[in-house]
Design a protein around this motif. Sequence first.
Motif, mmCIF file in Angstrom:
data_model
loop_
_atom_site.group_PDB
_atom_site.id
_atom_site.type_symbol
_atom_site.label_atom_id
_atom_site.label_comp_id
_atom_site.label_asym_id
_atom_site.label_seq_id
_atom_site.Cartn_x
_atom_site.Cartn_y
_atom_site.Cartn_z
ATOM 1 N N GLY A 295 0.796 -1.213 0.000
ATOM 2 C CA GLY A 295 0.000 0.000 0.000
ATOM 3 C C GLY A 295 0.832 1.268 0.000
ATOM 4 O O GLY A 295 1.850 1.369 -0.686
ATOM 5 N N LEU A 296 0.403 2.255 0.797
ATOM 6 C CA LEU A 296 1.008 3.571 0.806
ATOM 7 C C LEU A 296 2.529 3.550 1.050
ATOM 8 O O LEU A 296 3.267 4.262 0.362
ATOM 9 C CB LEU A 296 0.319 4.456 1.845
ATOM 10 N N GLU A 358 -2.310 2.372 -9.482
ATOM 11 C CA GLU A 358 -1.160 1.713 -8.862
ATOM 12 C C GLU A 358 -0.310 0.951 -9.875
ATOM 13 O O GLU A 358 0.916 0.859 -9.741
ATOM 14 C CB GLU A 358 -1.627 0.753 -7.756
ATOM 15 N N TRP A 359 -0.947 0.398 -10.906
ATOM 16 C CA TRP A 359 -0.198 -0.388 -11.892
ATOM 17 C C TRP A 359 0.630 0.491 -12.807
ATOM 18 O O TRP A 359 1.526 0.000 -13.507
ATOM 19 C CB TRP A 359 -1.154 -1.276 -12.694
ATOM 20 N N LEU A 360 0.349 1.788 -12.825
ATOM 21 C CA LEU A 360 1.208 2.701 -13.580
ATOM 22 C C LEU A 360 2.596 2.794 -12.957
ATOM 23 O O LEU A 360 3.577 3.076 -13.651
ATOM 24 C CB LEU A 360 0.573 4.096 -13.649
ATOM 25 N N LEU A 361 2.691 2.572 -11.642
ATOM 26 C CA LEU A 361 3.996 2.586 -10.994
ATOM 27 C C LEU A 361 4.860 1.429 -11.491
ATOM 28 O O LEU A 361 6.059 1.587 -11.714
ATOM 29 C CB LEU A 361 3.838 2.494 -9.474
ATOM 30 N N VAL A 362 4.242 0.273 -11.662
ATOM 31 C CA VAL A 362 4.970 -0.894 -12.170
ATOM 32 C C VAL A 362 5.397 -0.655 -13.614
ATOM 33 O O VAL A 362 6.548 -0.908 -13.996
ATOM 34 C CB VAL A 362 4.094 -2.151 -12.060
ATOM 35 N N ALA A 363 4.465 -0.157 -14.425
ATOM 36 C CA ALA A 363 4.777 0.084 -15.836
ATOM 37 C C ALA A 363 5.869 1.136 -15.989
ATOM 38 O O ALA A 363 6.806 0.975 -16.790
ATOM 39 C CB ALA A 363 3.510 0.523 -16.574
ATOM 40 N N GLY A 364 5.782 2.209 -15.202
ATOM 41 C CA GLY A 364 6.776 3.275 -15.305
ATOM 42 C C GLY A 364 8.164 2.811 -14.899
ATOM 43 O O GLY A 364 9.161 3.132 -15.558
ATOM 44 N N SER A 365 8.253 2.047 -13.806
ATOM 45 C CA SER A 365 9.557 1.547 -13.366
ATOM 46 C C SER A 365 10.159 0.592 -14.391
ATOM 47 O O SER A 365 11.377 0.584 -14.608
ATOM 48 C CB SER A 365 9.414 0.840 -12.016
ATOM 49 N N THR A 366 9.315 -0.196 -15.041
ATOM 50 C CA THR A 366 9.799 -1.120 -16.066
ATOM 51 C C THR A 366 10.371 -0.370 -17.259
ATOM 52 O O THR A 366 11.469 -0.676 -17.749
ATOM 53 C CB THR A 366 8.654 -2.042 -16.530
ATOM 54 N N ARG A 480 4.286 -4.129 -4.811
ATOM 55 C CA ARG A 480 3.848 -4.148 -3.415
ATOM 56 C C ARG A 480 2.811 -3.057 -3.153
ATOM 57 O O ARG A 480 1.874 -3.257 -2.382
ATOM 58 C CB ARG A 480 5.049 -3.947 -2.493
ATOM 59 N N GLY A 481 2.970 -1.927 -3.805
ATOM 60 C CA GLY A 481 2.000 -0.859 -3.636
ATOM 61 C C GLY A 481 0.641 -1.221 -4.179
ATOM 62 O O GLY A 481 -0.396 -0.797 -3.647
ATOM 63 N N ALA A 482 0.602 -2.012 -5.238
ATOM 64 C CA ALA A 482 -0.663 -2.399 -5.852
ATOM 65 C C ALA A 482 -1.332 -3.543 -5.109
ATOM 66 O O ALA A 482 -2.549 -3.692 -5.177
ATOM 67 C CB ALA A 482 -0.432 -2.795 -7.310
ATOM 68 N N GLN A 483 -0.583 -4.348 -4.387
ATOM 69 C CA GLN A 483 -1.140 -5.552 -3.775
ATOM 70 C C GLN A 483 -2.161 -5.244 -2.693
ATOM 71 O O GLN A 483 -3.159 -5.952 -2.552
ATOM 72 C CB GLN A 483 -0.013 -6.406 -3.192
ATOM 73 N N ALA A 484 -1.955 -4.175 -1.924
ATOM 74 C CA ALA A 484 -2.877 -3.863 -0.827
ATOM 75 C C ALA A 484 -4.268 -3.571 -1.355
ATOM 76 O O ALA A 484 -5.262 -4.081 -0.855
ATOM 77 C CB ALA A 484 -2.361 -2.687 -0.006
ATOM 78 N N ASP A 486 -5.462 -4.542 -4.198
ATOM 79 C CA ASP A 486 -6.003 -5.750 -4.796
ATOM 80 C C ASP A 486 -6.749 -6.577 -3.748
ATOM 81 O O ASP A 486 -7.822 -7.108 -3.991
ATOM 82 C CB ASP A 486 -4.874 -6.593 -5.393
ATOM 83 N N ALA A 487 -6.146 -6.665 -2.539
ATOM 84 C CA ALA A 487 -6.793 -7.424 -1.468
ATOM 85 C C ALA A 487 -8.100 -6.765 -1.037
ATOM 86 O O ALA A 487 -9.108 -7.432 -0.808
ATOM 87 C CB ALA A 487 -5.845 -7.540 -0.267
ATOM 88 N N ASP A 488 -8.100 -5.433 -0.952
ATOM 89 C CA ASP A 488 -9.319 -4.718 -0.580
ATOM 90 C C ASP A 488 -10.412 -4.955 -1.610
ATOM 91 O O ASP A 488 -11.582 -5.156 -1.280
ATOM 92 C CB ASP A 488 -9.042 -3.222 -0.458
ATOM 93 N N ALA A 489 -10.038 -4.898 -2.892
ATOM 94 C CA ALA A 489 -11.016 -5.040 -3.955
ATOM 95 C C ALA A 489 -11.625 -6.436 -3.961
ATOM 96 O O ALA A 489 -12.799 -6.616 -4.264
ATOM 97 C CB ALA A 489 -10.361 -4.738 -5.305
ATOM 98 N N SER A 490 -10.840 -7.468 -3.603
ATOM 99 C CA SER A 490 -11.367 -8.829 -3.595
ATOM 100 C C SER A 490 -12.392 -9.019 -2.489
ATOM 101 O O SER A 490 -13.304 -9.829 -2.607
ATOM 102 C CB SER A 490 -10.222 -9.834 -3.426
ATOM 103 N N GLN A 491 -12.256 -8.250 -1.398
ATOM 104 C CA GLN A 491 -13.194 -8.345 -0.297
ATOM 105 C C GLN A 491 -14.422 -7.475 -0.516
ATOM 106 O O GLN A 491 -15.501 -7.797 -0.057
ATOM 107 C CB GLN A 491 -12.511 -7.948 1.018
#
Length: 503
Positions: A295-296, A358-366, A480-484, A486-491
């Motif tokens: 998350g944050l 959040e997934w833009l952070l992964v794409a940008g770092s890549t 890791r930032g996106a995973q938090a 993702d868990a909230d959205a599944s619930q």
Amino acid sequence: MSKTSRSTQSAGAMSPELRPLTVGILAIITCAAFEAMAVVTAMPSVASELQGEASYGLAFSMYLTASLLGTVLAGSWCDRRGPRPALGVGMFLMILGLLAAGAAPAFWLVTVGRAISGLGGGFMIVSLYVVIARAYPQHVQPVVFGWLSAAWVVPALVGPLVAGVVAENLGWRWVFLGVAPIVLAAVLIVWPKTAELDPTGGDGAGTGEPGTRNSGTDNAGSSAGGSGRQRALRGIGLAGGVFAAQWALSRLAADGIGSAFTVTAYLLLAGAGLLTVFLTLPGLLPPGTLKLAKGLPSIIATRGFVNVAFFGAEAFIPLMLVSARGFDAATAGLALSAGALGWTGGSFLQVRVRFRREWLLVAGSTVLSLSLGGFALASSVEAPLWLLAMVWAFSGFAMGMTLSSTSVLVLKLSSAREQGRNSASLQISDQLGGVVGTAGAGALFALLRDPAEPGQVSVFVAIWLALCVFAAAGIVSGLRGAQANDADASQDPRKAMEGTVPA
């Protein structure tokens, strides 16, 4: 909440209520962009005239080191008194530093001037973030951050060329002296509108709903916990530790292996500085940031990783093009222009794509890690300038996409009473990343360079490859930032669309 925020919750950034404030903010960022592009372009001339090549990296890293202190002080100050006082102090220090650097007779005094400007820059950037959080509805904030990147377009196109021409024909001092009155004019534009903001921020500023708290706020707020005095002391310790470590390592690299006593003294000073950083930094960031908690915390860590990679490389691109490839300062600045244009493109993209931010952070770092590797390859084979500029444009594109997204996410996860502290935490990660990148690249440059052969491309290639590792680390922290969420959205399926970037 601002005094007029209830009437502007549905207003756009260029609505009659917000237009003067938007124009003023864009003017400040435009001037800051001119300053950044001009100084980077002129610095090879400064180092050559004042014999400062061995300490070249310090001129950049000291600016960011002082920004760390300004950022910490401004965060708590803005939460207590609003953004207006910090903005005024920041403007004064920025101008004072520019004048000091422009009049400096020695390179170390240029570095002192850059540090003063950096202190002012830390105050100014946090105050602007708080202005955006308190004056604009949350759905408008991504647009505003996109426009902030667009404000770099004209400086990116004109700044390096103008700075190069001025440095070669009038002297590099006028690059510093000429920017000072422009900064003053820009701040005066936005100054009247900051008086309309409630100093306390209210309970719902920046959220779109009065009295609400966003998901993740409690952890975010306690992240930068402690009183303003405690944070100030930590900030002083952090800035002092960073300064001690980078100065000792830069001197050790520049002086080479001398007496055992001198080497031991430098290493002890560097070790003490690093220990101070590790003791003070956790209290200035959300809990778990250094461990890449979901998350944050990991969102803020991503900001630091990509800044290490990008700004460490950017500081040495003009030097490589001038010393190793024989380009003049104005021509070398074109590569920086390409990076800034790419940055603007990435920032605009983050407003329009339709997957979660959040997934833009992964794409940008890549993209950043790939482009830095490509820049190292292109440099080693002496590729033409247009190809180097194109590769660097992709680095800028990645930064525009990533940094704008981290800015929006941090404000989204902050309550009104914590916007200053959390914005400060984000900027601490930002500036510390820049310090590590520029100081580390500077130490590596001083260690590997051969004074008898100042144009060794292999030295710069080693720098690009070392920095690429940090961009790759940004991929991990972005995940890791996106995973938090993702868990909230599944619930709760209703949370699946939270943070989605509007079309």
